[in-house]
Scaffold this motif. Structure first.
Motif, short mmCIF file in Angstrom:
data_model
loop_
_atom_site.label_atom_id
_atom_site.label_comp_id
_atom_site.label_asym_id
_atom_site.label_seq_id
_atom_site.Cartn_x
_atom_site.Cartn_y
_atom_site.Cartn_z
N LYS A 1 0.83 -1.21 0.00
CA LYS A 1 0.00 0.00 0.00
C LYS A 1 0.87 1.25 0.00
CE LYS A 1 -3.89 1.99 2.59
NZ LYS A 1 -4.82 1.74 3.72
N ALA A 2 1.94 1.23 0.80
CA ALA A 2 2.86 2.37 0.85
C ALA A 2 3.52 2.60 -0.50
CB ALA A 2 3.91 2.15 1.93
N ILE A 3 3.89 1.52 -1.18
CA ILE A 3 4.52 1.64 -2.50
C ILE A 3 3.55 2.25 -3.51
CG2 ILE A 3 5.43 0.32 -4.47
CD1 ILE A 3 6.60 -1.66 -2.40
N ILE A 4 2.29 1.82 -3.47
CA ILE A 4 1.28 2.38 -4.36
C ILE A 4 1.09 3.87 -4.09
CG2 ILE A 4 -1.17 2.35 -4.96
CD1 ILE A 4 0.33 0.03 -6.14
N VAL A 5 1.07 4.25 -2.82
CA VAL A 5 0.93 5.67 -2.45
C VAL A 5 2.11 6.48 -3.00
CG1 VAL A 5 0.96 7.29 -0.50
CG2 VAL A 5 -0.53 5.29 -0.43
N ILE A 6 3.31 5.92 -2.92
CA ILE A 6 4.51 6.61 -3.44
C ILE A 6 4.41 6.78 -4.96
CG2 ILE A 6 7.00 6.39 -3.79
CD1 ILE A 6 7.09 5.01 -1.02
N ILE A 7 3.97 5.73 -5.65
CA ILE A 7 3.80 5.82 -7.11
C ILE A 7 2.77 6.88 -7.46
CG2 ILE A 7 3.00 4.58 -9.16
CD1 ILE A 7 4.16 2.02 -7.90
N GLY A 8 1.65 6.88 -6.72
CA GLY A 8 0.62 7.88 -6.96
C GLY A 8 1.13 9.30 -6.72
N ALA A 9 1.94 9.47 -5.68
CA ALA A 9 2.50 10.79 -5.37
C ALA A 9 3.46 11.25 -6.48
CB ALA A 9 3.23 10.75 -4.03
N PHE A 10 4.25 10.31 -7.00
CA PHE A 10 5.18 10.66 -8.08
C PHE A 10 4.42 11.10 -9.33
CE2 PHE A 10 7.31 9.31 -11.99
CZ PHE A 10 8.47 10.07 -11.92
N LEU A 11 3.37 10.38 -9.67
CA LEU A 11 2.58 10.74 -10.85
C LEU A 11 1.93 12.12 -10.68
CD1 LEU A 11 0.89 7.31 -11.66
CD2 LEU A 11 2.71 8.43 -12.95
N SER A 12 1.41 12.39 -9.49
CA SER A 12 0.78 13.69 -9.23
C SER A 12 1.80 14.82 -9.34
CB SER A 12 0.14 13.70 -7.84
OG SER A 12 -0.90 12.75 -7.75
N ALA A 13 2.99 14.62 -8.76
CA ALA A 13 4.03 15.64 -8.81
C ALA A 13 4.54 15.84 -10.23
CB ALA A 13 5.18 15.26 -7.87
N ALA A 14 4.71 14.75 -10.97
CA ALA A 14 5.17 14.85 -12.36
C ALA A 14 4.16 15.62 -13.21
CB ALA A 14 5.40 13.46 -12.94
N ALA A 15 2.87 15.36 -12.98
CA ALA A 15 1.83 16.08 -13.72
C ALA A 15 1.90 17.58 -13.43
CB ALA A 15 0.45 15.54 -13.34
N MET A 16 2.19 17.91 -12.19
CA MET A 16 2.28 19.32 -11.81
C MET A 16 3.48 20.00 -12.46
SD MET A 16 -0.18 20.27 -9.72
CE MET A 16 0.55 21.65 -8.87
N ASN A 17 4.67 19.44 -12.26
CA ASN A 17 5.91 20.12 -12.66
C ASN A 17 6.21 20.03 -14.16
OD1 ASN A 17 6.27 20.85 -10.05
ND2 ASN A 17 8.17 19.73 -9.71
N LEU A 18 5.68 19.03 -14.82
CA LEU A 18 5.97 18.86 -16.25
C LEU A 18 4.86 19.36 -17.16
CD1 LEU A 18 7.58 15.28 -16.19
CD2 LEU A 18 8.72 17.50 -16.05
N PHE A 19 3.66 19.55 -16.60
CA PHE A 19 2.53 19.95 -17.45
C PHE A 19 1.77 21.17 -16.91
CE2 PHE A 19 3.26 15.46 -18.34
CZ PHE A 19 3.30 15.45 -19.73
N LEU A 20 1.23 21.06 -15.69
CA LEU A 20 0.30 22.07 -15.21
C LEU A 20 0.98 23.38 -14.80
CD1 LEU A 20 -2.13 19.80 -13.12
CD2 LEU A 20 -2.35 20.56 -15.49
N ILE A 21 2.01 23.29 -13.96
CA ILE A 21 2.68 24.52 -13.49
C ILE A 21 3.31 25.31 -14.63
CG2 ILE A 21 4.61 25.39 -12.10
CD1 ILE A 21 3.95 23.31 -10.00
N PRO A 22 4.05 24.68 -15.57
CA PRO A 22 4.62 25.47 -16.66
C PRO A 22 3.57 26.17 -17.53
CG PRO A 22 5.65 23.31 -16.54
CD PRO A 22 4.48 23.28 -15.62
N ALA A 23 2.37 25.60 -17.62
CA ALA A 23 1.31 26.18 -18.45
C ALA A 23 0.39 27.10 -17.66
CB ALA A 23 0.48 25.07 -19.08
N ASN A 24 0.66 27.27 -16.34
CA ASN A 24 -0.22 28.06 -15.48
C ASN A 24 -1.65 27.54 -15.48
OD1 ASN A 24 1.67 29.93 -14.45
ND2 ASN A 24 1.56 31.11 -16.35
N VAL A 25 -1.76 26.23 -15.55
CA VAL A 25 -3.06 25.56 -15.43
C VAL A 25 -3.10 24.95 -14.03
CG1 VAL A 25 -4.53 23.69 -16.28
CG2 VAL A 25 -3.23 25.09 -17.89
#
Length: 284
Positions: free
Chosen positions: A12-36
């Motif tokens: 469960k902890a590993i799944i949570v870590i994977i989910g956190a990585f995906l969320s952070a990657a979405a933010m820093n690689l897509f949403l934040i640079p586009a101001n979305v």
């Protein structure tokens, strides 16, 4: 019994870590640079960071703001929602904050629509996996659950209200085009979370079992839900059994699945959507 439990906690902890990585990657690689803007406390932290950097000489990390915003909510969740759910939710927040710090803010595309769609989808996969395994990404999930229990209204109403505040504020301060693209990202996130996890806030589980007492005790202990016991008879075999009917939230589905596997793996269980409930839902 303890070894499988430890194994499941690690998994469960590993799944949570994977989910956190995906969320952070979405933010820093897509949403934040586009101001979305993302949904929930992640989007709120992103919005506050943008406001501070735009109107003051200060620079505040989105990851740090995410942790600070979640601290009072995690304390409230510990008291009102449940210890296991809150612990894993806080772990998700901390790991997301860590990944937000180490993943560079670097756009993979200059197209704002692509950033909104792919950012929303990738974040949703992370959120959906986290929800599927009995945790959350913190913040808005916990607040919405507490408010829903106080008023017995759908959690989706509170998500809509809180995310609307983020969208309207972003539109007023930085232009309505960004706000509209934020809506695109939120729509993509919602649809994918529905596909990965379940879109229904409340679910009804109908469990046909020969271990009624053991299951009742396990559900009472871990979920604190009221249970209705109905007589059941196999049409072909003629065997007499009992059916447990229990209404749960989507966040508790993971724990119910674990209970069934541990207590009665052969139980026949049908989980269906619940559109509305009248009367008392939570057994205090």
């Amino acid at each position: 019994m303890e070894q499988p439990s430890i194994y499941m906690q690690i998994k469960k902890a590993i799944i949570v870590i994977i989910g956190a990585f995906l969320s952070a990657a979405a933010m820093n690689l897509f949403l934040i640079p586009a101001n979305v803007y993302a949904s929930g406390f992640t989007g709120l932290a992103q919005l506050i960071s943008t406001i501070v950097s735009t109107y003051t000489p200060l620079q505040l990390s989105t990851g740090l703001l995410l942790v600070l915003l979640n601290i009072p909510v995690i304390i409230l969740g510990w008291r009102k929602v449940g210890k296991s759910f809150t612990v894993y939710s806080f772990l998700s927040v901390m790991i997301t904050s860590f990944f937000l710090t180490i993943i560079p803010v670097k756009p993979l595309s200059e197209d704002i629509l692509l950033n909104a769609v792919f950012g929303g989808v990738i974040a949703a996969v992370g959120i959906g996996l986290t929800l599927k395994w009995g945790a959350s990404t913190g913040g808005l999930d916990i607040i919405a659950m507490i408010l829903s229990r106080m008023k017995d209204r759908p959690i989706g109403n509170y998500f809509f209200i809180m995310n609307s505040v983020i969208i309207l504020t972003a539109g007023q301060l930085f232009g309505w085009e960004k706000a509209l693209y934020t809506l695109v990202a939120l729509y993509a996130t919602t649809r994918v979370v529905d596909a990965v996890h379940t879109r229904h806030t409340k679910l009804t589980a109908m469990i046909i079992t020969s271990k009624t007492e053991e299951l009742k005790n396990a559900i009472y202990e871990k979920l604190e839900r009221g249970i209705t016991v109905l007589p059941a008879k196999g049409a072909f075999s003629g065997q007499q059994r009992e059916m447990l009917m229990v209404v749960i939230t989507r966040y508790e589905l993971f724990n119910l699945e674990r209970i069934l596997k541990e207590v009665d793996p052969s139980a026949f269980t049908n989980v269906v959507e619940t559109t509305r409930i009248y009367g008392f839902f939570r057994r205090e």
